[in-house]
Design a protein around this motif. Structure first.
Motif, PDB file in Angstrom:
ATOM      1  N   ARG A  42       0.844  -1.190   0.000  1.00  0.00           N
ATOM      2  CA  ARG A  42       0.000   0.000   0.000  1.00  0.00           C
ATOM      3  C   ARG A  42       0.883   1.245   0.000  1.00  0.00           C
ATOM      4  N   ALA A  43       0.428   2.254  -0.724  1.00  0.00           N
ATOM      5  CA  ALA A  43       1.162   3.518  -0.806  1.00  0.00           C
ATOM      6  C   ALA A  43       1.305   4.127   0.583  1.00  0.00           C
ATOM      7  N   TRP A  44       2.433   4.788   0.792  1.00  0.00           N
ATOM      8  CA  TRP A  44       2.695   5.438   2.070  1.00  0.00           C
ATOM      9  C   TRP A  44       3.689   6.566   1.854  1.00  0.00           C
ATOM     10  N   ALA A  45       3.608   7.583   2.670  1.00  0.00           N
ATOM     11  CA  ALA A  45       4.574   8.691   2.639  1.00  0.00           C
ATOM     12  C   ALA A  45       5.018   8.972   4.060  1.00  0.00           C
ATOM     13  N   PRO A  46       6.267   9.415   4.239  1.00  0.00           N
ATOM     14  CA  PRO A  46       6.746   9.725   5.592  1.00  0.00           C
ATOM     15  C   PRO A  46       5.812  10.704   6.296  1.00  0.00           C
ATOM     16  N   GLY A  47       5.521  10.407   7.541  1.00  0.00           N
ATOM     17  CA  GLY A  47       4.630  11.254   8.328  1.00  0.00           C
ATOM     18  C   GLY A  47       3.187  10.799   8.342  1.00  0.00           C
ATOM     19  N   VAL A  48       2.814   9.927   7.395  1.00  0.00           N
ATOM     20  CA  VAL A  48       1.438   9.415   7.366  1.00  0.00           C
ATOM     21  C   VAL A  48       1.305   8.344   8.446  1.00  0.00           C
ATOM     22  N   PRO A  49       0.307   8.457   9.325  1.00  0.00           N
ATOM     23  CA  PRO A  49       0.172   7.477  10.411  1.00  0.00           C
ATOM     24  C   PRO A  49       0.000   6.051   9.893  1.00  0.00           C
ATOM     25  N   LEU A  50       0.508   5.098  10.667  1.00  0.00           N
ATOM     26  CA  LEU A  50       0.389   3.679  10.356  1.00  0.00           C
ATOM     27  C   LEU A  50      -0.496   3.015  11.395  1.00  0.00           C
ATOM     28  N   VAL A  51      -0.963   1.820  11.071  1.00  0.00           N
ATOM     29  CA  VAL A  51      -1.806   1.081  12.008  1.00  0.00           C
ATOM     30  C   VAL A  51      -1.061  -0.171  12.464  1.00  0.00           C
ATOM     31  N   SER A  52      -1.374  -0.629  13.655  1.00  0.00           N
ATOM     32  CA  SER A  52      -0.748  -1.837  14.191  1.00  0.00           C
ATOM     33  C   SER A  52      -1.269  -3.067  13.469  1.00  0.00           C
ATOM     34  N   ALA A  53      -0.375  -4.009  13.248  1.00  0.00           N
ATOM     35  CA  ALA A  53      -0.717  -5.254  12.557  1.00  0.00           C
ATOM     36  C   ALA A  53      -0.114  -6.406  13.352  1.00  0.00           C
ATOM     37  N   PRO A  54      -0.461  -7.655  13.003  1.00  0.00           N
ATOM     38  CA  PRO A  54       0.114  -8.798  13.716  1.00  0.00           C
ATOM     39  C   PRO A  54       1.648  -8.802  13.675  1.00  0.00           C
ATOM     40  N   PHE A  55       2.249  -9.509  14.614  1.00  0.00           N
ATOM     41  CA  PHE A  55       3.701  -9.700  14.727  1.00  0.00           C
ATOM     42  C   PHE A  55       4.428  -8.398  15.064  1.00  0.00           C
TER      43      PHE A  55
END
Length: 198
Positions: free
Chosen positions: A97-110
């Motif tokens: 998935r597209a992403w840029a520095p500073g864009v919040p991320l979501v928690s995922a497994p592991f």
């Protein structure tokens, strides 16, 4: 640096033992050495030619992995777009998935961080690959799930993609006990050199 030798048979127990030994060496590296290594990799010219708009899939470092963020920023400065991997399922290739520095991320497994579900799905041109250990032929041992091997096989079946392993020099071993199913890296970047495996 003396490169440790590895056992001849190429079975899972050999890979597990190599993974444990190399990760112990990686874990032992001091934090300042890790930061300096990531900076050294990013300070070099880009390891591959890029065109504006090329998609570079990086990753968010976990545990003692070398941090790809400085190199990812360098790719952005050269006009590239970024993406991050998303684990779809146990036996499935990764999705990006597209992403840029500073864009919040979501928690995922592991303990992973991923772009949110609304981020567009993209296909990378360059794939930055984490690893436990590697050799100079471009073979790597990952963390045992096979996600990157399946992903590279799927991508390469339809289009060219450059796979770039990121590692500390201490993660090099003499020979990975690879099988026909293991996808090879094109390059490995360490703090001390660029290793061209093509």
């Amino acid at each position: 640096m003396t490169i440790p030798s590895d056992p001849a048979p190429s079975d899972h127990s050999d890979k597990d033992a190599l993974r444990r030994a190399t990760l112990a060496r990686r874990d032992a590296l001091p934090a300042d050495v890790r930061v300096a290594a990531a900076a050294a990799i990013a300070a070099r010219p880009l390891p591959v030619p890029v065109t504006a708009g090329a998609v570079v899939a990086g990753y968010m470092a976990i545990r003692s992995e070398i941090d790809p963020a400085p190199l990812m920023r360098s790719f952005v400065e050269h006009g590239c777009a970024l993406a991050l991997p998303v684990v779809v399922g146990r036996d499935a290739p990764l999705m990006f998935r597209a992403w840029a520095p500073g864009v919040p991320l979501v928690s995922a497994p592991f303990g992973l961080l991923e772009p949110a579900a609304e981020a567009p799905v993209v296909v990378p041109d360059i794939l930055l690959v984490p690893l436990a250990c590697f050799d100079r032929t471009g073979h790597r041992i990952g963390y045992g799930a096979g996600h990157y091997d399946r992903t590279l096989a799927t991508l390469r079946a339809t289009r060219p993609v450059v796979a770039v392993g990121l590692a500390f020099a201490a993660q090099e071993i003499a020979r990975v006990p690879a099988t026909a199913w293991d996808a090879r890296l094109d390059l490995v970047l360490t703090e001390s050199e660029v290793i061209d495996c093509r």
